[in-house]
Scaffold this active site. Structure first.
Site, mmCIF file in Angstrom:
data_model
loop_
_atom_site.group_PDB
_atom_site.id
_atom_site.type_symbol
_atom_site.label_atom_id
_atom_site.label_comp_id
_atom_site.label_asym_id
_atom_site.label_seq_id
_atom_site.Cartn_x
_atom_site.Cartn_y
_atom_site.Cartn_z
ATOM 1 N N GLU A 480 42.271 38.458 41.624
ATOM 2 C CA GLU A 480 41.938 39.131 40.361
ATOM 3 C C GLU A 480 40.422 39.373 40.250
ATOM 4 O O GLU A 480 39.979 40.426 39.796
ATOM 5 C CB GLU A 480 42.469 38.301 39.178
ATOM 6 C CG GLU A 480 42.125 38.827 37.799
ATOM 7 C CD GLU A 480 42.627 40.241 37.504
ATOM 8 O OE1 GLU A 480 43.374 40.799 38.314
ATOM 9 O OE2 GLU A 480 42.228 40.799 36.464
ATOM 10 N N GLU A 487 37.011 47.484 40.150
ATOM 11 C CA GLU A 487 37.364 48.398 39.061
ATOM 12 C C GLU A 487 36.163 48.868 38.263
ATOM 13 O O GLU A 487 36.032 50.045 37.978
ATOM 14 C CB GLU A 487 38.275 47.680 38.044
ATOM 15 C CG GLU A 487 39.700 47.563 38.412
ATOM 16 C CD GLU A 487 40.479 46.833 37.327
ATOM 17 O OE1 GLU A 487 41.495 47.346 36.903
ATOM 18 O OE2 GLU A 487 40.063 45.725 36.893
ATOM 19 N N HIS A 503 40.858 34.743 60.788
ATOM 20 C CA HIS A 503 41.758 35.537 61.641
ATOM 21 C C HIS A 503 41.370 37.010 61.614
ATOM 22 O O HIS A 503 42.232 37.878 61.602
ATOM 23 C CB HIS A 503 43.212 35.335 61.201
ATOM 24 C CG HIS A 503 43.647 33.917 61.352
ATOM 25 N ND1 HIS A 503 43.863 33.311 62.574
ATOM 26 C CD2 HIS A 503 43.866 32.950 60.423
ATOM 27 C CE1 HIS A 503 44.210 32.054 62.390
ATOM 28 N NE2 HIS A 503 44.205 31.808 61.093
ATOM 29 N N LYS A 602 44.176 53.425 31.866
ATOM 30 C CA LYS A 602 44.615 52.145 31.311
ATOM 31 C C LYS A 602 46.085 51.894 31.591
ATOM 32 O O LYS A 602 46.496 50.792 31.910
ATOM 33 C CB LYS A 602 44.359 52.162 29.798
ATOM 34 C CG LYS A 602 44.767 50.898 29.080
ATOM 35 C CD LYS A 602 43.847 49.772 29.439
ATOM 36 C CE LYS A 602 44.281 48.441 28.881
ATOM 37 N NZ LYS A 602 43.702 47.329 29.657
#
Ligand code: G6P
Length: 607
Positions: A480, A487, A503, A602
């Site tokens: 998040e 964003e 990795h 939104k």
């Protein structure tokens, strides 16, 4: 995404339409327009870009009149130029239409109309609607709407003016949000109530297939076959302050600050005497107690809450949780049946892919639990059980309080399931409830004392790339956090499970690369710490997000953001709030349009 407002009454429509579109501006758009019924018939004003351009247009065009429809467009079919901008008209100007959604069979309809000599002006899917209305119209508008809506596939919320009916707005809806609201001698249509809170709080949400005939002093509602239906208006408890900044510089900052109160509200609704009671889930309680697997499906940040929720539900209740991005879920073949509950998480309740996932689950008889923030939204209405997150309207495009309340809901569900199944003792449940109860006050101190976070936002605001790493619940926070930075500040960032970094991705770590290492989960601190050291050895600059208890373990030279102690299972909440603040100040430092980031919407009501 596209938004709609319509007004009919005794006042001038244009200022009301512009004001309403302004209230919906946060949802993202790239052009805007209005059409008003005046003395000279229906007159349109449209323009590319922001509403200020449209406002200027309306000052130089005579858009006076008391009946009108308005629209903000988020381009899907055709560039965001004036020709593609709504409202769209039929060839002879009989119909003028605003539309939110996608007409999936527009190409077929367009080809047919072209064969019949109809001339098109725009590249949009929408234009087939006014053209087809005019094609079918024989003096009865409602009948033309019935025929057209029968033929359309895809999704639509429509506001329609007909040149022969100067005192009526028509509307129709399928799979895109639309409300009808009632004032004193004036009525409205809108994509959501926040557009018209300045004028009225009384509204009804349209159902799929509904058709409306709106006059200034009456509202008639019909089903898709034009049978008249009863209308049940409700009064929203939202007030205007919920959609205003109230002194904050940005909605995002306001919403970050509202989180302590909102998560407390949810806690108080469902917890008392150290027990969790979620009456909304009772009708599925047998299924939930006996199921082996739950699906959790969503998009964007809501998907990230499901990842945090998965760790906690699995640990507390020993029920497996499979998380899915809605746009992927709908095109794979998940094993769904009446024994596999599906949780759909959505702030808006209108995200197209999440709605499609919900419908797919229901087609397979899977019981659906919606975690939703908008009463009356599609997911709210179509879920078998709804858990309402009560965050209030979220205006900033990047979700904050929407995320926090969804996460709180997952914590409560996890405890509820553990209580039902007996996988935690009553004493353990009470202890976890006591921990949960501390979140609002800890979050309050976090949002009020941002200096330790702002310092890092300022230091790293010019970075080209961030890495966010963590394990388990810390990994959920990393995902998040990474999205928040992308964003609103447009800086590239990646979230990795700490153990996975080596990795491949570790090859991207260079001198000075900022790596935010989440280590608030105390059980996994030592593991997280070794991963932090690995990247430091390759030149990274690490900021550890750590709990007070482990603060001393952070070596000299490492950055740190210290969070108040909380049990490991719930640490994601404080970590994410800290990262919302981190991302906010990076975006602010870079002069970004925080509440309305470029290219984003939104609520994504198209696939
Ligand atoms: C958009 C928003 C995100 C949100 C996602 C899902 O992309 O910008 O912030 O997480 O949609 O939205 P929902 O309303 O379904 O939670």
């Amino acid at each position: 995404m596209c938004r709609i407002v319509g007004y009919i009454g005794y006042n001038q429509a244009t200022p009301i339409l512009l004001n309403g579109l302004g209230r919906l501006e946060y949802r993202g758009y790239d052009s805007a327009g209005v059409a008003v019924f005046g003395d000279k018939g229906i007159v349109k004003a449209r323009s590319e870009g922001k509403l200020v351009n449209l406002k200027k247009k309306t000052e130089s065009t005579d858009v006076s009149g008391t009946v009108g429809i308005g629209h903000t467009r988020w381009a899907t079919h055709g560039e965001p130029n004036e020709t593609n901008c709504h409202p769209h008209s039929s060839m002879n100007g009989k119909f003028v239409v605003v539309h939110n959604g996608i007409i999936e069979n527009y190409d077929v309809i367009k080809k047919q109309l072209l064969k019949n000599g109809v001339k098109f002006l725009s590249e949009t899917d929408t234009e087939v609607v006014p053209q087809l209305l005019e094609y079918y119209y024989d003096g009865d508008v409602l009948e033309a709407i019935r025929k057209v809506t029968n033929e359309l596939t895809g999704s639509y919320a429509l506001g329609i003016l007909c040149a022969d009916c100067p005192d009526i707005i028509f509307a129709a809806r399928k799979s895109s949000p639309l409300i009808v609201a009632k004032g004193e001698n004036e009525n409205f249509i809108a994509s959501d109530i926040s557009a018209i809170l300045d004028y009225t709080k009384t509204y009804t949400t349209l159902n799929d297939g509904d058709i409306v005939e709106l006059k200034k002093d009456s509202v008639k509602l019909f089903d898709k076959d034009l049978n008249e239906k009863e209308i049940n208006f409700t009064v929203t408890d939202l007030d205007l302050s919920a959609v205003m900044k109230n002194g904050y510089e940005h909605f995002m900052l306001k919403e970050i600050n509202e989180q302590p109160e909102k998560v407390k509200g949810l806690f108080d609704s469902y917890v008392s005497d150290g027990k969790v009671d979620i009456p909304e889930l009772e009708k599925l309680s047998d299924c939930l107690e006996n199921c082996e697997k739950i699906y959790a499906v969503a998009c964007g940040s809501a998907y990230h809450t499901s990842i945090a929720g998965k760790y906690v539900i699995e640990q507390f209740s020993r029920i497996g949780v499979e998380t899915d991005i809605a746009s992927e879920f709908r095109y794979r073949s998940p094993i769904l049946n009446e024994k596999t509950p599906v949780i759909i998480i959505s702030q808006s309740g209108e995200t197209a892919d999440s709605i499609a996932a919900l419908r797919m689950a229901k087609e397979h008889s899977a019981p659906v639990i919606g975690i939703v923030n908008v009463v009356g939204s599609t997911i709210y209405r179509e879920s078998d059980c709804v858990l309402y997150t009560k965050a209030g309207p979220e205006i900033a495009v990047a979700t904050t309080k929407g995320y926090a309340t969804q996460l709180m809901m997952f914590y409560l569900i996890a405890l509820y399931l553990a209580q039902k199944k007996g996988t935690l003792t009553a004493q353990e449940i009470a202890q976890y409830c006591a921990e949960l109860e501390t979140i609002p006050e800890k979050a309050e101190r976090l949002v009020k004392n941002t200096a330790q976070i702002e310092k890092y936002s300022d230091r790293y605001k010019s970075s080209k790339n961030f890495f966010f790493i963590g394990r388990n619940t810390d990994y959920a926070a990393a995902m998040e956090a990474s999205l928040k930075v992308k964003e609103i500040s447009y800086i590239s960032s990646d979230a990795y499970a700490s153990g996975e970094l080596k990795h491949g991705t570790i090859a991207l770590i260079d001198k000075g690369t900022p790596v935010i290492s989440f280590c608030a989960n105390k059980r996994l601190f030592d593991k997280a710490w070794s991963n932090a050291e690995e990247v430091v050895a390759r030149g990274a600059e690490v900021i550890c997000v750590v709990s007070q208890k482990d603060e001393e373990k952070i070596k000299e030279g490492y950055g740190k953001i210290v969070l108040e102690d909380i049990c490991d299972e719930f640490s994601t909440m404080l970590e994410v709030i800290a990262m919302q603040i981190f991302a906010y100040y990076i975006a602010k430092g870079n002069g970004c349009d925080i509440d309305k980031p470029k290219n984003l919407a939104k609520s994504v009501t198209v696939e």
